[in-house]
Design an enzyme around this catalytic site. Structure first.
Site, PDB file in Angstrom:
ATOM      1  N   GLY A 189     -24.976 -56.848   0.242  1.00  0.00           N
ATOM      2  CA  GLY A 189     -24.287 -56.067   1.331  1.00  0.00           C
ATOM      3  C   GLY A 189     -25.360 -55.597   2.251  1.00  0.00           C
ATOM      4  N   ASN A 190     -24.832 -54.587   2.863  1.00  0.00           N
ATOM      5  CA  ASN A 190     -25.783 -53.789   3.757  1.00  0.00           C
ATOM      6  C   ASN A 190     -25.378 -52.394   4.166  1.00  0.00           C
ATOM      7  OD1 ASN A 190     -23.735 -53.878   6.351  1.00  0.00           O
ATOM      8  ND2 ASN A 190     -24.338 -56.111   6.264  1.00  0.00           N
TER       9      ASN A 190
END
Length: 432
Positions: free
Chosen positions: A231-232
Site C-alpha cells: 500500500g501507500n
C-alpha cells in the site's frame, strides 16, 4: 498561468483547520436554527474556538428548545442572546454583523432561510444577517419534502443570487425513521468549507452547475496474503476535498474512494468504494463515460504481488526468499487512450496527480514534466512528498502543469484551498 520554478514557502497553520490566513484570530458568528440538528452546532462552535477564533453564538428562540443557552455560552466563552433588546448600549443587532469576518448558520431551517430572503429583522440572528458584509454560509437541515418544496428551492436560489453560500445538504437518516436529502452535513465538513472562505472568500462559486465530475481518492491495497498487503501513505484527504468542493460548486460528483483515514463521505456526492488498483480501473472504466471532467487524485499502487496466498505466509523454513511483483495497469494513461479512441467523450477534461521526489538525476519538476508528457492528460497536479509533506497532513502545496506548457505554483494552505485552485483550472478548460 505564469511560469514558475518553485512552490511558495510553507507557513504554519492552527489546529490543522487551515493555514496563514486563518491563523489570525477571526470574529465568527455561529447562528443556530430551531431544528433537531442544533446539537451538532456544538461541535462547530468548539472547532472554531479551539482554532483560536472569537465566536459569538446567536440561536433562535426555537433553537434554545433543543440546546440550552448555557451550553452555547460555555462552548463559545461569550454571552448568548436571541433578541435585539439585550445589551442595548452595545447595539448588538448592528455591531455583530458589521464586525464579523464570517457568519455560519447551522442548522439553517426552511423557516430561517425564508425569513432571511424576506429581509426580516425580528430577532438578533436575522438582524445580524442584514448587517453582515462578510461571507455568509447557510448549512440547511430539514426533511426531504421541505428541502425539495418549490418555496425552499426558490429561497435557496435567491440567497445564492445575493452572494450567500448555501451548501448542499447530505443524504441520510433524518428525524424519526425518515431518510433522504436534507440531512445536515457533518460538523467537520461545515467547518472546513467555512474555514476555506477565510482563506479565500471566492472559493465557492456555483460555476460547475450542470457539470458531471468524477474524482478518485485514497490509496489502493494489493493483497499478499489474508494479513499483508502492498500500500501507500495516502489519506484520501486531497481527493475528498476535491469531490466536496466540486459538489458545493454545483457539480454532480461521483467519488471512487480507496482506503482513507476514516473520512466521512462528502455531502451530496455519490461514493463508490474500492480496494485494489484493478477495482479502481474497472470502476473508472464504468463510471467515467458521461462525465465532463475526471480528476485522478487516488494514489494507485504501481505493482501487485503476482501470487496471492490463501493463508498467512509463515516465518521459517518455508518462507519465500523474494516476492514476485506484476505491474498494474496505468489507469490515467488508459483514460487518455480511451478519449483518443472515442470510448470517452473527446471534450472530457482529464486531470492527473503526481507525488514526486527529486534525486541526483533531477528535481521534482523535472520528473513531473516527463510524467505529463508520458500520460498525455490536460493538467497534472504535482506534490513534493516526504515527511510531513502531502501525505497524512491537512495542508499541501505544489505546482499545476498544463499540457499547453503552462506551469503555476499552488500556494501553501489547506487541502481545500488547493482543491479550489485545481477546480478553477479545470473550469477554464471546459468548452463554452
Amino acid at each position: 498561468m505564469s511560469t514558475t520554478s518553485a512552490a511558495p514557502e510553507p507557513r504554519s497553520g492552527v489546529g490543522g483547520v487551515s493555514d496563514a490566513p486563518t491563523s489570525i484570530r477571526k470574529r465568527i458568528v455561529v447562528g443556530v436554527g430551531g431544528g433537531i440538528a442544533a446539537y451538532k452546532a456544538c461541535s462547530i462552535i468548539r472547532s472554531f474556538t479551539e482554532s483560536g477564533h472569537h465566536v459569538r453564538v446567536i440561536p433562535t428562540e426555537s433553537a434554545l428548545e433543543f440546546v440550552g443557552r448555557a451550553t452555547f455560552e460555555a462552548l463559545s466563552g461569550n454571552p448568548v442572546h436571541t433578541g435585539v433588546f439585550n445589551d442595548v448600549p452595545q447595539v448588538p443587532h448592528v455591531r455583530l454583523g458589521q464586525e464579523a469576518d464570517l457568519v455560519v448558520i447551522a442548522p439553517a431551517t426552511a423557516d430561517l432561510m425564508a425569513r432571511a430572503v424576506m429581509g426580516r429583522a425580528d430577532d438578533l440572528l436575522t438582524a445580524t444577517l442584514l448587517t453582515a458584509r462578510c461571507p455568509v454560509v447557510f448549512a440547511p437541515a430539514m426533511h426531504t419534502e421541505m428541502w425539495e418544496h418549490p418555496a425552499t428551492v426558490s429561497n435557496v436560489a435567491t440567497l445564492r443570487s445575493r452572494g450567500v453560500h448555501v451548501i448542499e445538504p447530505a443524504s441520510g437518516r433524518l428525524t424519526g425513521k425518515d431518510t433522504g436529502a436534507g440531512r445536515l452535513p457533518e460538523p467537520d465538513e461545515i467547518v472546513g468549507l467555512a474555514s476555506l472562505l477565510l482563506e479565500r472568500s471566492d472559493a465557492l462559486p456555483r460555476d460547475l452547475e450542470g457539470r458531471r465530475i468524477l474524482v478518485t481518492a485514497g490509496g489502493t491495497r494489493e493483497p499478499l496474503d489474508p494479513v499483508r498487503f502492498l500500500g501507500n501513505r495516502s489519506s484520501g484527504k486531497q481527493g475528498y476535498a476535491l469531490a466536496r468542493l466540486a459538489a458545493q460548486r454545483g457539480a454532480h460528483v461521483t467519488l471512487i474512494a480507496g482506503y482513507t483515514a476514516d473520512l466521512a463521505d462528502p455531502a451530496a456526492v455519490d461514493v463508490v468504494h474500492i480496494k485494489t488498483a484493478e477495482d479502481l480501473r474497472l470502476a473508472v472504466e464504468k463510471h467515467a463515460p458521461g462525465h465532463d471532467g475526471v480528476v485522478m487524485a487516488a494514489a494507485v499502487a504501481d505493482f501487485r504481488p503476482t501470487t496471492v496466498e490463501g493463508s498467512k505466509i509463515k516465518k521459517g523454513a518455508n518462507e519465500p526468499d523474494s516476492i514476485s511483483l506484476t505491474r498494474n495497469a496505468d489507469i490515467l494513461a488508459g483514460l487518455v487512450e480511451a478519449r483518443r479512441d472515442g470510448d470517452l467523450d473527446a471534450r472530457t477534461v482529464i486531470v492527473g496527480f503526481a507525488a514526486e521526489t527529486g534525486d541526483a538525476h533531477g528535481d521534482v519538476l523535472t520528473y513531473a514534466r516527463s510524467k505529463l508528457a508520458r500520460k498525455g492528460c490536460d493538467l497534472l497536479v504535482v506534490n513534493a512528498v516526504g515527511e510531513g509533506k502531502a501525505f497524512e497532513v491537512d495542508h499541501n502545496d505544489g505546482w499545476l502543469l498544463g499540457s499547453d506548457g503552462s506551469e503555476s505554483a499552488l500556494e501553501h494552505g489547506s487541502k481545500a484551498l488547493m482543491a479550489s485552485r485545481v477546480l478553477d483550472a479545470l473550469v477554464k478548460l471546459f468548452p463554452e
